[in-house]
Structure formats: C-alpha cells, structure tokens
Write an enzyme that holds these catalytic residues in place. Sequence first.
Site, PDB file in Angstrom:
ATOM      1  CG  LEU A 138      75.007 -22.013 -42.436  1.00 28.20           C
ATOM      2  CD1 LEU A 138      75.312 -20.592 -42.873  1.00 28.20           C
ATOM      3  CD2 LEU A 138      75.376 -23.002 -43.533  1.00 28.20           C
ATOM      4  CB  CYS A 139      75.093 -25.201 -36.070  1.00 35.62           C
ATOM      5  SG  CYS A 139      75.589 -25.307 -34.368  1.00 35.62           S
ATOM      6  CG  HIS A 140      81.197 -26.375 -37.379  1.00 37.49           C
ATOM      7  ND1 HIS A 140      80.975 -25.016 -37.469  1.00 37.49           N
ATOM      8  CD2 HIS A 140      82.063 -26.679 -38.386  1.00 37.49           C
ATOM      9  CE1 HIS A 140      81.685 -24.518 -38.480  1.00 37.49           C
ATOM     10  NE2 HIS A 140      82.351 -25.491 -39.057  1.00 37.49           N
TER      11      HIS A 140
ATOM     12  CG  MET B 208      74.610 -21.562 -32.558  1.00 36.02           C
ATOM     13  SD  MET B 208      73.758 -19.986 -32.217  1.00 36.02           S
ATOM     14  CE  MET B 208      72.045 -20.450 -32.481  1.00 36.02           C
ATOM     15  CD  GLU B 209      76.174 -26.731 -29.983  1.00 32.73           C
ATOM     16  OE1 GLU B 209      76.515 -25.528 -29.822  1.00 32.73           O
ATOM     17  OE2 GLU B 209      76.512 -27.396 -30.968  1.00 32.73           O
TER      18      GLU B 209
ATOM     19  CG  ASP C 104      53.731 -30.038 -25.765  1.00 33.69           C
ATOM     20  OD1 ASP C 104      52.728 -29.874 -26.487  1.00 33.69           O
ATOM     21  OD2 ASP C 104      54.156 -31.169 -25.448  1.00 33.69           O
TER      22      ASP C 104
END
Lengths: 144, 144, 144, 144, 144, 144
Positions: C61-63, C98-99, C113
């Site tokens: 739901l992130c723009h 969020m970014e 990794d």
Amino acid sequence: MVDVGQKPETDRMARAEAFVEMDPSTLQLICDRKIAKGDVFEIARLAGIMATKRTPELIPLCHALGLDSAHVDFEVLEPNRIRIESAVTVHARTGVEMEALTAVSVAGLTIYDMCKSVDRGMSITNLRLLEKQGGKSGHFLREE
Amino acid sequence: MVDVGQKPETDRMARAEAFVEMDPSTLQLICDRKIAKGDVFEIARLAGIMATKRTPELIPLCHALGLDSAHVDFEVLEPNRIRIESAVTVHARTGVEMEALTAVSVAGLTIYDMCKSVDRGMSITNLRLLEKQGGKSGHFLREE
Amino acid sequence: MVDVGQKPETDRMARAEAFVEMDPSTLQLICDRKIAKGDVFEIARLAGIMATKRTPELIPLCHALGLDSAHVDFEVLEPNRIRIESAVTVHARTGVEMEALTAVSVAGLTIYDMCKSVDRGMSITNLRLLEKQGGKSGHFLREE
Amino acid sequence: MVDVGQKPETDRMARAEAFVEMDPSTLQLICDRKIAKGDVFEIARLAGIMATKRTPELIPLCHALGLDSAHVDFEVLEPNRIRIESAVTVHARTGVEMEALTAVSVAGLTIYDMCKSVDRGMSITNLRLLEKQGGKSGHFLREE
Amino acid sequence: MVDVGQKPETDRMARAEAFVEMDPSTLQLICDRKIAKGDVFEIARLAGIMATKRTPELIPLCHALGLDSAHVDFEVLEPNRIRIESAVTVHARTGVEMEALTAVSVAGLTIYDMCKSVDRGMSITNLRLLEKQGGKSGHFLREE
Amino acid sequence: MVDVGQKPETDRMARAEAFVEMDPSTLQLICDRKIAKGDVFEIARLAGIMATKRTPELIPLCHALGLDSAHVDFEVLEPNRIRIESAVTVHARTGVEMEALTAVSVAGLTIYDMCKSVDRGMSITNLRLLEKQGGKSGHFLREE
C-alpha cells in the site's frame, strides 16, 4: 517467444565484450577512484551482473532462465578506453547470448552515468558476442 | 543517489544514437520483413521505449522520473548498418541522458536478439549522447 | 492505497537504522576485504540505494515516489556489529519512511548474503526509524 | 554471481524469523482488526510471500530460482510483539536462505507501513535464519 | 510514448469495472471463506491495487505516474457473479484509465487463480471504463 | 504459495481467449493501420507475450516458471470485435493457465490503450481458459 520445449537441457556459456571510449582525463579519474559518485568499476560490475537477471524483461522475445553464473570484468586500455567482458553460464534449453550482451551494455551505461558530469562525450563501441557454447548451433568464437 | 532536491524542475530533453553493424544479407532480411521472429523495427522500437521506463532499475544511481515522452527511430544505412536514434523529454529536477542511452542500447540488443540465429557477428557501435537540453549544465550538442 | 491527493507537496526526509550482528571473525573478514564475493560495504550500499526505488513494489500500500536522494552508510562497531544508516529525501505528498527502512533492510540482507557461507548465524536487529521530517504529522525524532 | 553449475539439483529448504516490537496498544489494534489500512496479518503475509519472488532483484549476487513453495506465518506474543516465520522450498542447485530472510523482512516492513500512523517507534529485531536443509553445507539449525 | 509535456498537471480520476462469472458453488465457497488458498477478496483486492503501480511496465506506451490513490472493491451478485470496481486518482499530465482497467483485470485474474482448482470454467467479462475525469477530453461517464 | 515440490515435471500447455468489443469505426481504423500510436496488433501481441513473463509478479500466489514458448494471435470478427488467443507451454511442476490468461488480458488492455482516444467505450469480454494439458488434473477443454 519461439518454442524451446523440444530442445534438450545442456550446459551453455556466452561471453561478450564492449569498449567505453572517453577523454584520457576521465579514465585517469576513474582509475584514481576520484569520481564523486563512487567506485566506477565496482558499481558497473554489479549493475552488469544484476542486468543479466533482468534480460528477459528488457528483450521482448527472450526466454527467462535461471542462470548458474554471471561475471563482469574490466580492463583499462590506456590512454582512453575501458574494455568490459562478461561471461554467463546456464544449464537450459536455450542460450545466454542476450544475457552476456546485456551485461556489458548495462555495465557500460553505468560507467557513462557515473562519469557523465565530467565527460558527456563518452561512447560505447564494439559491443558484440565473443563466444558461445552449447545448443544445436554449436560453438561460436569471434575471429579477430 | 545524489541529491537533486534543490534543483528546479525544468523542461529537459536528451537524444542518443547507436549503430548496429551486420552482414548485408541480414540487413536485407530485416528490410524485407523476412526475419522469422517478427517485424524487427517495430519490436526493437517498442523494446527501446519500454526500456526508458526501466532505466532507474538498471542504472544503480539513476533517479526515477515520470517521463513526458519517449521515441525511438531507425534509419537503414546501406549496405550493412542500422542507425538508431532516441529522444526523451521530461519536466524534472534531473536529466534524461541515461533514459535516451538505455533506449538505443536495448533497441540495438533487441535487433541482435531477433537476428542472431542468422548473424551472430552483429555488433553495436558508437552508442553515444547526441544532445541534451535543460538543467544547470546547459545545452550539450555533439560535434561530429 | 490511501488518498494523498489533497496533501500539499512538501520537502520530506526520513532516516532509518539497523544493526547486523555477527561473529567477530566475520567482521574482521569484511573489514579486511577478504569476503570472496566482493567488497561487502560497497555492494550492500548499492543494494540498499537501489531498494529505495523498488519500495512501492514490495510494500503493497506504499505510494510510488520519485526520490530526490538516497544514501546508505555503514559504521563498524567492534567487535561484532555493523550499524547501517539510511537517509532519503523527496518533494512529495507523502513521506519516505518506508524507503528509508527498506534501504537498511536490504543492505543488511545483502551483508548476510555475502557472508553467509562463513557465518550463517548472523542476525539483523533494531531496524527502526530514526527521524522523519515534513508532512502533517510533523517531526519525529527517535529518543534513545 | 558465483558458479553453481556444477552443484547437483537437490531439495532445499530454509526457515527464517523476525520479531516486530510495538506499543501494546498497537498490537491490540492489529489483533482487533482496527487498523484503518486493512487486515495487517493478511496483507503482510502476502507481501512476504511475493517478496520471495523478487529476492534476486533485491540481493545483487543472489541466483534466480523457481520456488516450489513459500509460506509466512505470524504469532502474537503478548503484550507487544509479533513473531514472523517464513518457510521456503525449492529443488535447485543453490539454497533459499535469502528468500526466507527477505520474506520475514518485507512482512515486517509491511506491518510497519500499515501501523506507522499510530506508532512510528516500532522496530524489527532478531531477523535471522532458523534452519536450512540441502546442499553441500548440510543442515543448519539455529541453537537457542 | 506520445508527448504529454505540454499538457497541464490536473486532478484526474478513472473508475473501471469487470465481472467474474463462475459456478454458483464456487461463489459460495468464496463467500464462506472456504477457498484453500486464502481470503479471495482480500488477496484479489491487494493484487489489483499493486497492479496499478505496474501498469506502465505492462502497457508498452503508457506513461509512468505517481498515483495519489487506488481502490478496488467487490460486490457479490448472487447466484454466480462477482463485480469488481476500481478507482484511481492522480495529479498529472495524463489520465489513469489504464491503471483503473489493469486493477480490475488483475483482481479478476487473481480470483481465477485462487479458485481454478475447483472451477476452471470461470470467465471475466464486461471489463470496461466506467468514468474518467480531468484532462482535455473532459468527463466520460459510461451510459448503461 | 502451495507446495508443488512433490509434483513431477511434465509438459504443460494452456490456451486462453478474450474478445475486445468496440465501435465498428474503431475496428476499421485498426485494420487500416490508421491508429496514431502504431500497429495495434503488433504492439498488443508483444505486450501479451511479455506479460507471460511478469505473471508471477502480478498474481500473488502464482509460481515463477521458465516458459518454453508463448504466442498471442488475433482474429478480426467483423463488424466490431477482435478475438485474442494465447498459447503457453512449459516443462514444469505446475501449470501455465495464469500465464495464458494474463497474456490475453494484457493484449486486450493494450488494444484499449492504443485506441482509447477514439473509443473510450471499448470492453473486454469472455476472457477465459480454452484448454489445458498436463498435470494431475489432466486435460481441460472448454465446451462451447
């Protein structure tokens, strides 16, 4: 997308190269790690490797393959060129020429991106397949 | 990814070109629409345009921009070359040189992919920026 | 995806952090650039920056926003931790928390990794927002 | 991307976990399905599963694999934590640790995104591999 | 990709709908939350919303836009149909009809995917634009 | 994502269809190659084929498969419809129904996109599976 379903899965390999031509002062900045955006070789190498995984999204009729390996290396050709070479392998029904060519292409574009503020006239040239192995069409080795 | 937040949004444009060299018989097949995989120009054009939208995913430090336009065109240079030219525009805080260069690169790779079964020796050459407008660094026009 | 259309476009910033805990011998290998897969800091930094551009694809739901800048940095905390900090800016109708969080998350996963063949027990911890500015909810600064 | 071409295709599995710490009132809102953006567990579960398919795009040197299964589950740890556990399986030449770790990471970030308007101080912690099976390095089971 | 650079940025909206036809027993299973793969409405809603962000990657000549909002809703039409409706808004130089249409399309395909093991004969029908606002072509409202 | 690890790899095939309904004058423009944006059939065909490779990104619980072939074809149904048919094959542990359905869906949406400036009332209808082969559930052939 042509049908490769009847082809056997075999070991396949492709190598490609490209050259980035630039101003000698730009090559000097790259080699001296003085480009402000970061280490040009390390970032271009990574961009090239990651691009092998995006190749079927970019090339419309290219099959999606789970690659076994991908490498990108650089050679400084004084006074004004960088040679990029890629190598890609897979065990699949079709070859990885496009992955190898895409790798050197995106690595070259990334070099351009990182240096463009100091040298907009850079060009990528002689982007081509060096070798491929595996598959019905057999071995291809570019003659110089 | 360098900060472009203090730059004003301005109209920006970039044009790039690349050349695909091949065997004259390959160019003939392309022009006669006899390549089995489909219409080479139409598919390469589309691949180039779509690649402008994927550029920030491919080029690690490239900003994501909502492009205003993207075009890719071809010129047949008898007997053995195709010239690709792209043009991209945007109203943004940073330029679209990478989008224009990526467009000609992916269009060229798509030509290779569609013709590789008949001509593995094709090469992409002189991939370079032709012009850019907008932004603090001003107008760049490649001198021939 | 909630409607942000009525919010004004403002300058927004977010910073996040995370810690990667590992065996002291692993940290030594990283700092000595002896991890076989490559330079851990350089590759994790790039992965984190690139992940900021993929955030709206990952978080449902992130723009989607065109970011102005993205940075990822590392701090070695002897004897067994690396601290990752990200900073992201945008001029937009919604924020970039969020970014920033995705950047430190993917940078941390990339460290894992690259080192997992020597240390499978590594963990990522205290992944959190440090600061945000801009928007109706105002300034947030994490208290220690 | 290291060469996995000589490794045999075997059944492989990986499980990972992470914890999201929050204010007790936030956990109450989640459990009562009162978060305005939607059902937090359902959406975070889906985001985590979908992220397993994007892992090779996010982690630069990670191989692309066609996964056999991917699961993400949640456990409410009163009064203030959610535990996320993922499990991924594949029949391939290399393991799926990164897919399992990416799943819990993106599921945790999605929980943050859905609840951030009520609780910006949430953190993700102890993100780590629980178990892996298959491949030359054998069985790994995290000891508590 | 046609040039939208001369168009003004305006508020734009689009709504679309589609219908999924199925066996009445399938609709019953969906409404009773008895489909093994999960909550059909919640997952299809999310897939539709996420697809609005991928539209320019799917539709070759579609511009990339940073959407302001995206919604997908469902209506059960006894005995054998689900109606899907999407609404998308943006402040941009071009419209969001394709985003709205892609949302209902992918939501419908996701319903099919989740139920196909019990009902392979499901079909998606009457997928169409309901309304658009903003831009030079003005208001479009579908007449029934 | 349900576990397909215990299923054998078999040859699988799926075919799907959809119909695009439009104004007869729109169909005439398409057939006369007079749509300004380009050759509708060629571009929609390519978009449909490329969409088969993106299906697992769009459909949340769909497995990623390396397809063997993908085809999209069109049939003009005078006076006002285009029929789209796709065929996809793979050698894998699960089927390609979703890839075939996604192909006709995205091909239909692309037709809409290219013609929407002249005919906003176009609709996509009867999008459905025609046939599938391979796998435990056996042969499905739609009865008319």
